[in-house]
Design a protein around this motif. Structure first.
Motif, PDB file in Angstrom:
ATOM      1  N   GLN C 222      11.627  16.108 -57.623  1.00  0.00           N
ATOM      2  CA  GLN C 222      12.951  16.676 -57.835  1.00  0.00           C
ATOM      3  C   GLN C 222      13.975  15.585 -58.132  1.00  0.00           C
ATOM      4  OE1 GLN C 222      13.921  20.038 -57.855  1.00  0.00           O
ATOM      5  NE2 GLN C 222      11.712  20.261 -58.040  1.00  0.00           N
ATOM      6  N   ARG C 239      23.780  19.255 -55.936  1.00  0.00           N
ATOM      7  CA  ARG C 239      23.292  20.425 -56.662  1.00  0.00           C
ATOM      8  C   ARG C 239      21.790  20.594 -56.593  1.00  0.00           C
ATOM      9  NH1 ARG C 239      28.071  21.863 -59.524  1.00  0.00           N
ATOM     10  NH2 ARG C 239      27.117  23.890 -59.836  1.00  0.00           N
ATOM     11  N   ILE C 240      21.056  19.531 -56.338  1.00  0.00           N
ATOM     12  CA  ILE C 240      19.598  19.625 -56.390  1.00  0.00           C
ATOM     13  C   ILE C 240      18.975  19.471 -55.006  1.00  0.00           C
ATOM     14  CG2 ILE C 240      17.498  18.703 -57.448  1.00  0.00           C
ATOM     15  CD1 ILE C 240      19.484  19.877 -59.463  1.00  0.00           C
ATOM     16  N   PRO C 243      20.807  21.809 -51.700  1.00  0.00           N
ATOM     17  CA  PRO C 243      20.500  23.246 -51.738  1.00  0.00           C
ATOM     18  C   PRO C 243      19.033  23.535 -51.418  1.00  0.00           C
ATOM     19  CG  PRO C 243      21.791  22.621 -53.651  1.00  0.00           C
ATOM     20  CD  PRO C 243      21.425  21.349 -52.944  1.00  0.00           C
ATOM     21  N   GLN C 244      18.150  22.620 -51.796  1.00  0.00           N
ATOM     22  CA  GLN C 244      16.739  22.845 -51.490  1.00  0.00           C
ATOM     23  C   GLN C 244      16.415  22.484 -50.058  1.00  0.00           C
ATOM     24  OE1 GLN C 244      13.716  21.781 -54.454  1.00  0.00           O
ATOM     25  NE2 GLN C 244      15.404  21.004 -55.681  1.00  0.00           N
ATOM     26  N   SER C 321      14.532  32.197 -53.650  1.00  0.00           N
ATOM     27  CA  SER C 321      13.847  31.548 -54.774  1.00  0.00           C
ATOM     28  C   SER C 321      12.377  31.333 -54.452  1.00  0.00           C
ATOM     29  CB  SER C 321      14.517  30.225 -55.102  1.00  0.00           C
ATOM     30  OG  SER C 321      14.430  29.363 -53.994  1.00  0.00           O
ATOM     31  N   LYS C 322      11.969  31.686 -53.208  1.00  0.00           N
ATOM     32  CA  LYS C 322      10.558  31.487 -52.866  1.00  0.00           C
ATOM     33  C   LYS C 322       9.762  32.781 -53.025  1.00  0.00           C
ATOM     34  CE  LYS C 322      10.705  27.451 -49.997  1.00  0.00           C
ATOM     35  NZ  LYS C 322      11.958  27.361 -49.262  1.00  0.00           N
TER      36      LYS C 322
END
Lengths: 277, 289, 324
Positions: C222, C239-240, C243-244, C321-322
């Protein structure tokens, strides 16, 4: 009546370790007069001395006296409720000007605080379950006794109460407990005592006035006569402001002389504690 | 769709072997590669990537040794070689995901070095497609494609969306735009990854084994996409073992081993007449089955 | 849920040996306590006669009845579908819990009289202190976590010292340190800001580790993808990566918040009128302290339950999102 000798060692050690010394003369008085506010440290759970009424306003013996002192200085009164440890640790940094709480003036405390006036003389008694066979304090020899940590009662139970106030009588110990159990508040000690005579405790050493309150609230307890000892309760201020100290002393003396203190004591305690016994 | 339609309907593998070789059989006969690429890439074209005497170490292990490589505009280069030969490391140096210690790499006229302040300028112009796709799983497919232009190039949202949809159409999955990456198959995810890079409109695309992590039946859809990109004149550097793809698309094939470029040449020469024994051995192993 | 096998096993509570064992255990436990003097003894009066005089027979009879009731109960619950099982067990435990409280013989009028004040003054202050601390702690934690992961020795050392210090010192000491210690440096802050500062720093230290673990759980790919697109550090983080990391961070963070809600009671030593302060002091003069303490406990429980609900909502939100 709260007459703690020691304080939480931690709070005290801070104040001592980094003790910045006394207030300069007149500093506190100046602040009080400038802000037109006397900030007073009281408690919400100091029994008849200071607590909240039904509408959650401060009432009690200490509270009334504090209000009168403020009135005599011609300023408003404001109450704050720091924990006892913080009050007794000194080093208030101007967060409050006066502490009520009927503090027993001891040598250690006198290094950090000034005590302008004594406004109460209170007895400390041994309290027993109503089923107990004890009739006088000496019957408690070798028994299990509960005390509140850090107060004069604990010192009495441990035979190391050294009175440091003016004209103090030497203490005569009427019994030696077999075991001393220490509690955070006297209420919990009373809760243990009410379970039955000898279940957890045989007696509790506490301020007589609080014990009488508990009995009034339905606790199955009895106060052993005579009282174990009497000790004074003072107003405390930050050390070094002589002018402020004098003003407070004068205000209290005035109340003593005109009988206000006696009247207030009768009102809140049902007994006149305002004179040395 | 491209002018020259090289793709067949998906799943139209007409019973061929699902291996990499089989997949490219149907792209091979579509045009005469030699003439096509020679026309497209005159030797005088601008250099996009120029690497001279590049060396790299991981601790004491030497991963790259004196690598020289020039990529011109419009050129399509395939790098192959056994695993551990440094081919991925090399292309990862081109957008400075890895640092080289010796030699010079210049990308789009910007020299790459430790203290450069304008690495974003380089990366903006160098698209990269990874073996494991590396899509942003918390964003929809569309957002994956819009993020770069919006956040880096300050493209307004509406325009970024238009671009994203255009390139999703280009890789033939516009209908998946509002799904999350996990909801897509591997092949679809890799095509989204390609679209994501394309949205930045890069000067060169780097492919780092883009089909290695895919199930066999999904390899062809990715290769088709890549082939069609090549047809459109995209400058590409691909690390891949898909020899059929190399033969069909590459202008040059480079063979690396032990961190060095062992041999390079036009695909025809390279496959039919390899010069080095190491290359011959590699080709015999990879083309045997 | 554990990963369940597709072959259904026999229901445990319907196995004879298990029921027998439970029966024996419950019988043994209740033989040890004398319940003849309680309400339950009164209920058994027709069988055992005058409860106080029933002696050992009364004790055995009561224990036997309770054991039978218990076993019948678990066998019956074993037949219910999963959802009903959960509901029934919850309700039963709750009922037991309340009957336990009833044993304190609490003065309900006193509770009702003081409850509004407990809420308007105590709960509001507690929530205010906790919420502000929570926000500050999160900010501190993100910065400290990044510092801890950075290759800047200076930042790492500070962050490392910070987490070690504030996780290592008891919260009460930190509160005293800030309230009593800072004035030595000429900074006199009031009780409420002192409490908020101490809570923020302490909880921030715990959350630093949570954030660090969350950030580290994100695949290197990522970072590489984000970098290859030209995103800078801040953008990548914001942003990456974060959030994850959130879905990883939220469960332990919910834990921390719930414990912080209760730790906020420690600021009561400074005289802040939050829930615990009032619970401790309101009932003292009239010896109704158990009433206030129990009421406050229930209020804390309710607030924690709200946080739990919030946590599971957030988990679901970030888990979207999963879903395939």
């Amino acid at each position: 009546m709260i007459k703690r000798l020691g304080t939480a060692a931690f709070a005290a050690s801070f104040a001592i370790a980094a003790w910045t010394g006394a207030a300069t003369a007149g500093e506190v008085l100046d602040r009080v007069q400038r802000t037109k506010t006397l900030t007073v440290a009281v408690g919400t759970d100091w029994g008849a001395g200071s607590h909240l009424d039904e509408s959650h306003e401060f009432v009690g013996y200490d509270v009334t006296i504090a209000k009168q002192i403020a009135a005599s200085l011609g300023v408003e009164v404001k109450f704050v409720t720091p924990s006892w440890d913080l009050i007794a640790a000194g080093n208030w940094d101007g967060r409050w000007d006066v502490a009520m709480g009927q503090m027993t003036p001891t040598k250690e405390r006198a290094e950090k605080l000034d005590f302008p006036a004594t406004y109460i003389w209170g007895p400390t008694s041994a309290v027993i379950h109503k089923d107990s066979k004890a009739t006088k304090p000496s019957d408690l020899e070798g028994k299990v006794v509960g005390v509140t940590s850090g107060v004069t009662g604990e010192a009495y139970a441990n035979h190391n109460l050294a009175p440091a106030w003016l004209n103090a009588d030497p203490i005569t110990y009427q019994f030696k407990p077999g075991k001393v159990k220490t509690y955070g508040t006297s209420n919990v000690a009373f809760d243990d005592l009410r379970l039955g005579d000898g279940v957890r405790l045989d007696a509790v050493i506490a301020d007589t006035s609080i014990a009488l309150d508990a009995i009034k609230a339905g606790y199955p307890l009895r106060v052993l006569e005579p009282a174990l000892f009497n000790s004074p309760g003072d107003i405390a201020i930050q050390r070094g402001d002589k002018e402020f100290s004098d003003k407070i002393a004068a205000a209290v003396k005035q109340m003593k002389d005109d009988g206000t203190l006696s009247r207030l004591s009768m009102k809140w305690y049902g007994v006149d504690y305002s004179k040395e016994q | 769709m491209t002018a020259i339609n090289i793709s067949q309907p998906e799943g139209g593998l007409d019973g061929g072997s699902p291996s990499g070789i089989g997949n490219v059989l149907h792209v091979q006969p579509l045009s005469s590669q030699e003439s096509f690429s020679q026309q497209q890439v005159p030797m005088s074209a601008d250099k996009i990537i120029e690497a001279t005497n590049v060396s790299k170490w991981y601790g004491t292990f030497r991963a790259l040794t004196d690598v020289n490589l020039t990529v011109r505009k419009g050129e399509r280069i395939v790098i192959c070689g056994p695993s551990g030969s440094g081919k991925s490391t090399l292309i990862r140096c081109f957008n400075r995901l890895e640092a080289h210690q010796e030699g010079e790499i210049t990308v789009n006229g910007i020299r790459l070095h430790n203290k450069m302040r304008n690495v974003t300028e380089v990366r903006k112009n160098v698209g990269m497609v990874f073996q494991h796709f590396n899509l942003f799983p918390h964003m929809t497919v569309l957002m994956n494609c819009m993020a770069g232009p919006m956040w880096i190039k300050d493209v307004p949202e509406a325009e970024a969306k238009k671009t994203a949809l255009k390139f999703l159409k280009r890789v033939r999955i516009p209908e998946q735009a509002n799904k999350y990456p996990v909801q897509l198959s591997g092949g679809q995810q890799q095509r989204v990854a390609i679209a994501r890079s394309l949205c930045m409109e890069p000067a060169v695309m780097l492919f780092d084994e883009p089909t290695s992590a895919l199930d066999p039946e999904m390899v062809s859809e990715v290769l088709e996409t890549m082939t069609s990109l090549a047809r459109d004149g995209m400058t590409m550097v691909c690390v891949t073992h898909e020899m059929g793809f190399a033969r069909a698309v590459a202008d040059r094939v480079i063979f690396m081993d032990l961190g060095r470029i062992v041999e390079e040449g036009k695909p025809n020469d390279f496959f039919t007449n390899p010069q080095h024994d190491r290359t011959k051995l590699f080709l015999s192993q990879i083309l045997r089955h | 849920m554990l990963y369940q096998d597709t072959v259904e096993s026999e229901v445990l509570v319907h196995k004879p040996w298990f029921i027998a064992a439970m029966f024996a255990v419950v019988l043994a436990v209740f033989l040890m306590v004398n319940l003849t003097g309680t309400t339950f003894g009164e209920l058994m009066r027709p069988v055992i006669g005058a409860p106080m005089q029933s002696g050992i027979y009364g004790r055995v009879a009561i224990a036997f009845v309770i054991a039978v009731m218990f076993c019948v109960n678990i066998v019956l619950i074993g037949f219910a579908p999963l959802k009903a099982q959960i509901g029934i067990v919850w309700i039963e435990l709750l009922a037991l819990f309340f009957s336990f409280f009833k044993a304190f013989n609490l003065s309900m009028p006193f509770i009702w009289e003081n409850l509004p004040y407990l809420i308007t003054q105590g709960v509001v202050t507690t929530i205010y202190v906790s919420a502000v601390s929570l926000i500050c702690a999160s900010l501190i934690a993100i910065i400290a976590a990044i510092a801890k992961l950075s290759s800047n020795g200076f930042a790492y050392a500070i962050a490392n010292f910070y987490t070690s210090f504030f996780r290592g010192l008891p919260l009460l000491m930190q509160i005293y340190l800030i309230y009593l210690g800072l004035p030595q440096l000429g900074i006199v802050i009031d009780a409420v800001p002192s409490g908020i500062l101490a809570l923020s720093l302490c909880v921030g230290a715990y959350m630093t580790e949570i954030f660090r673990a969350g950030i580290q759980s994100i695949d290197r790919g990522q970072w590489e993808a984000s970098r290859s697109m030209g995103f800078g550090f801040g953008l990548t983080m914001r942003r990456i990566i974060l959030p994850q990391a959130l879905p990883v961070i939220i469960p332990p963070m919910g834990n921390t918040f719930i414990s912080m809600l209760k730790d906020s009671s420690l600021v009561s030593v400074l005289g802040v009128w939050e829930l615990t302060f009032l619970a401790r002091t309101l009932g003292q003069p009239t010896f109704h302290h158990m009433e206030m303490l129990i009421t406050a406990s229930l209020i804390y429980w309710i607030m924690s339950a709200c946080l739990e609900v919030g946590q599971s909502r957030l988990e679901r939100h970030f888990g979207r999102s999963k879903v395939r």
